[in-house]
Write an enzyme that holds these catalytic residues in place. Sequence first.
Site, PDB file in Angstrom:
ATOM      1  N   ASN A 100      39.338  43.094  33.602  1.00  0.00           N
ATOM      2  CA  ASN A 100      38.100  43.365  34.041  1.00  0.00           C
ATOM      3  C   ASN A 100      36.563  44.657  33.716  1.00  0.00           C
ATOM      4  OD1 ASN A 100      36.778  44.744  36.472  1.00  0.00           O
ATOM      5  ND2 ASN A 100      38.906  45.404  36.933  1.00  0.00           N
ATOM      6  N   PHE A 134      31.294  47.817  38.975  1.00  0.00           N
ATOM      7  CA  PHE A 134      30.795  47.996  40.552  1.00  0.00           C
ATOM      8  C   PHE A 134      29.142  47.260  41.261  1.00  0.00           C
ATOM      9  CE2 PHE A 134      32.100  52.800  40.970  1.00  0.00           C
ATOM     10  CZ  PHE A 134      33.000  52.444  40.424  1.00  0.00           C
ATOM     11  N   SER A 193      36.969  54.703  37.604  1.00  0.00           N
ATOM     12  CA  SER A 193      36.969  52.999  36.437  1.00  0.00           C
ATOM     13  C   SER A 193      36.604  53.365  35.338  1.00  0.00           C
ATOM     14  CB  SER A 193      35.477  52.129  37.754  1.00  0.00           C
ATOM     15  OG  SER A 193      35.018  50.790  36.927  1.00  0.00           O
ATOM     16  N   ASN A 226      34.503  51.097  33.445  1.00  0.00           N
ATOM     17  CA  ASN A 226      33.728  49.850  33.616  1.00  0.00           C
ATOM     18  C   ASN A 226      32.394  50.462  33.856  1.00  0.00           C
ATOM     19  OD1 ASN A 226      35.080  47.987  33.272  1.00  0.00           O
ATOM     20  ND2 ASN A 226      35.577  47.281  34.563  1.00  0.00           N
ATOM     21  N   THR A 227      32.013  51.624  34.606  1.00  0.00           N
ATOM     22  CA  THR A 227      30.866  52.654  35.050  1.00  0.00           C
ATOM     23  C   THR A 227      30.770  53.959  33.517  1.00  0.00           C
ATOM     24  OG1 THR A 227      30.588  51.411  36.992  1.00  0.00           O
ATOM     25  CG2 THR A 227      29.406  53.508  36.022  1.00  0.00           C
ATOM     26  N   LYS A 264      41.200  58.205  43.392  1.00  0.00           N
ATOM     27  CA  LYS A 264      41.885  56.926  42.638  1.00  0.00           C
ATOM     28  C   LYS A 264      41.864  57.257  41.656  1.00  0.00           C
ATOM     29  CE  LYS A 264      42.143  52.371  42.570  1.00  0.00           C
ATOM     30  NZ  LYS A 264      42.338  51.020  42.875  1.00  0.00           N
ATOM     31  N   ASN A 282      44.762  53.313  39.149  1.00  0.00           N
ATOM     32  CA  ASN A 282      43.176  52.118  38.569  1.00  0.00           C
ATOM     33  C   ASN A 282      43.681  51.602  37.319  1.00  0.00           C
ATOM     34  OD1 ASN A 282      41.410  50.451  38.732  1.00  0.00           O
ATOM     35  ND2 ASN A 282      40.159  52.458  39.522  1.00  0.00           N
TER      36      ASN A 282
END
Length: 362
Positions: free
Chosen positions: A111, A115, A173, A175-176, A215, A244
Amino acid sequence: MMDLFKQATRKGLFLFDPETAHGMSIAGLKSGLVPACRIPADPRLAQTVADLTFANPLGMAAGYDKNAEVPEALLRLGFGFTEIGTVTPKPQSGNPRPRMFRLVEDNAVINRLGFNNEGHEAAFQRLAPIRGDGIIGVNIGANKDSEDRIGDYVTGIRRFYSVARYFTANISSPNTPGLRDLQARESLAALLSAVLAARDEEAAKAGRKIPVFLKIAPDLTEEGMDDIAAEVLSHALDGLIVSNTTLARDGLKDQRQAKEAGGLSGAPLFAKSTAVLARMRKRVGPALPIIGVGGVSSAETALEKIKAGADLVQLYSCMVYEGPGLPGDIVRGLSKLLDREKVSSIRELRDTRMDYWAAAKV
């Protein structure tokens, strides 16, 4: 009955793209169509972690119920706790679609959602009326365009203090852009100082102290793990969540989908995340609570996380493939494994394979 439900649900949902199917599963939980799981209480599975008492050690990880739409429905599936989010102060749409990909041969998901969520206020309004005893954690993050990312985490602590049973600061994450930079030692020190100061201020006003977890990513160097452990211990954080999603693509069968950008989760993450968990346990010592995440698909894999050093475990991606009966199957399976191990508490098995996993080459 649940096996038939699993087969029918998977066949039906897999006709749709992953993000659409995810929305349909949320709708199914909201509607009550998904059967609740009746599991006899097993006191051997109960334990107290970070001053919270969990009926069993299995939780739903953040990422599934981003907007706090179905926390109570998830608890009825057999989870001992659930975690909503990641939520950011302002609503944001995330990255362009398509941004979720099934790697069916690998029982994995990639993915790059970024967020996507409806923001603090929408989640808060859903959590505020809940009056049950279930443990619902709130996973907080920063907006992509934020000029003060640390300030976003502080805002999350303050906004959700009255409704969260625990907090998770998600800095891992992939993805940011730039978010994982907060794992660097100087940045992490600043983040933890600000977040814990805000928590302590809110605790003084509310008369109760809400634990804060951090995390982290599985893609850490040994030096990076050293730095995180040092800052976590020096700031008296309440616990870690390891880990993560990963940017690694080692050993995947589906090489076409493997080329998609984003974080990989599911079965292929199990070994790597478990090794990082054991290495962090060695660094932080026996007292700090750790939640193990990554590739949990059965009672055996859940127990292996605990043997590697976890107090609690979470799952998400493997339920995409195993269906809503998975948490109940795992909890019942853990009871059977404790019968086999002849122990009076699952706590007795923690760390028993820590050395093995800490030395694993992954």
